[in-house]
Enzyme design. Sequence first.
Site, mmCIF file in Angstrom:
data_model
loop_
_atom_site.group_PDB
_atom_site.id
_atom_site.type_symbol
_atom_site.label_atom_id
_atom_site.label_comp_id
_atom_site.label_asym_id
_atom_site.label_seq_id
_atom_site.Cartn_x
_atom_site.Cartn_y
_atom_site.Cartn_z
ATOM 1 N N CYS A 187 0.809 -1.224 0.000
ATOM 2 C CA CYS A 187 0.000 0.000 0.000
ATOM 3 C C CYS A 187 0.840 1.272 0.000
ATOM 4 O O CYS A 187 0.308 2.356 -0.226
ATOM 5 C CB CYS A 187 -0.941 0.001 1.202
ATOM 6 N N HIS A 352 -2.685 20.015 6.514
ATOM 7 C CA HIS A 352 -3.557 18.897 6.154
ATOM 8 C C HIS A 352 -2.792 17.577 6.211
ATOM 9 O O HIS A 352 -1.576 17.542 6.002
ATOM 10 C CB HIS A 352 -4.129 19.093 4.743
ATOM 11 N N HIS A 356 -2.931 6.980 4.789
ATOM 12 C CA HIS A 356 -3.365 5.768 4.089
ATOM 13 C C HIS A 356 -4.510 5.112 4.851
ATOM 14 O O HIS A 356 -4.431 4.896 6.067
ATOM 15 C CB HIS A 356 -2.189 4.803 3.965
ATOM 16 N N HIS A 385 -14.548 5.232 4.851
ATOM 17 C CA HIS A 385 -15.987 4.994 4.952
ATOM 18 C C HIS A 385 -16.634 4.880 3.568
ATOM 19 O O HIS A 385 -17.434 3.971 3.332
ATOM 20 C CB HIS A 385 -16.626 6.142 5.735
ATOM 21 N N ASN A 389 -10.500 0.532 1.779
ATOM 22 C CA ASN A 389 -9.048 0.554 1.615
ATOM 23 C C ASN A 389 -8.736 0.290 0.142
ATOM 24 O O ASN A 389 -8.798 -0.846 -0.318
ATOM 25 C CB ASN A 389 -8.398 -0.503 2.511
#
Length: 464
Positions: A187, A352, A356, A385, A389
Amino acid sequence: MNQTIHRVSPISMSISELTTLLSSGVSVFEIFAGLLVVHLIYQRIRTRVKVYLLDFTCYRAPDSNRVPMSTLIETIYLDDKLDQESIDFQARILERSWLSNQTSIPRSLMEIPLKKSLSSVKIETMTTIFTSVEDLLRKNKLSPRSIDILITNCSLHSPSPSLSAMVINKFHMRSNIKSFNLSGMGCAAGILSVNLANDLLQAHRGSLALIVSTEALNTHWYIGKDRSMLLTNCLFRMGAAAVLMSSNDHDRDNAKYELLHVVRKNKAKDDRAYRCIYQDIDSDEKQGVSITKDVISVAGDMLKMNLTSLGPLVLPYLEQFQYVIQHILCKKLKIYESNSSYTPNFKTAFEHFCIHTGGRAVIQAMEMNLKLTKVDIEPSKMTLHRFGNTSSSSIWYALSYLEAKRRMKKGDRVLQIAFGSGFKCNSAVWRCIRKVEPNTENKWLDFIDSYPVDVPDSTNIRPG
């Protein structure tokens, strides 16, 4: 015999050499004009080339790929290969996952029984990659032949010809394009690709680079009973991102962000870290990706390692000084307990954060370790949400959320940070160079006004 090597500037000149030139009839003005030209060329070569993020797009699957929790749990219950214990385990994970009913998976994984095949995964990757690239090129009115560098990354699907070759074939890109295909990098490969693009753009000034980040669910969807391998089915969802970067100074006016720093840390030498996310086969010879209980503690260690290197690059001097003093008091004088050691305030360096979306535990750990607020983690929490992922592309969904919310202002700094198998922790720092307004290609735009939403810590999705 040891020899001392002296570095000399390309414009340095001895008195004897200068005398020789003057005696040959060359004027002093001509000599210094020549030296000035050489000096300017040298400075241009040695000066760091600025690299810009021109634009990016994220993939949004059609509604036909949407998998509500009720549909997913029904599919799990109807799978005759699973025992009741495995079914209940997945249901508990899904109930606490923070995922909504809007996430998507390939159509092949909605069939009963599941359809895992090479043709299915090819359809999946072609759909996500081609759609993302087409959107980006159309949005920026670019010809595919204008791309100088192409980097694709997909961890668990590495066909031959490669995914980068597939993109070149589809869009008829130039024969001299510099193409790279990264696989098995987990990832964290999205930021890794940014790092590679940065290095190439530094070396080939004035070039245009295209990055495509995705993951193939069909390849690693697990159909066994090992709990550590069932986690990926519960968390990973369909997604991709296409990113356009440039080292051409003329692109600055059209760019959104400037790349300031990339920090990469790898702990593959440690067996515990190396195996905490690991592709393997279970006792029944079923292939899957195992995620062990060590992953959170390993990620915490890697985060500290990454931030230790990143801190001096981005933190104000006062914040660094406070950290050094507290570190001395804690470690040397033992005034403080080890669990109360000072953590630098990274909010002094960034406006900001794009974390991940590895899962609820990852986001909560980042919130605690960096002492972030609910607003700070909102982009990543809402991304998890709404989209789940999406692996290496998740950091771009989070940045897209910030743009859709119109929060990116000129001068704002954003930290992207991701974890991946190996084990890796990579971070990228961008500075916004103009106010960013969302456009019609932003995949959040249709429903951004309803966000943020209240995400319950647990929901009941089990029938009966």
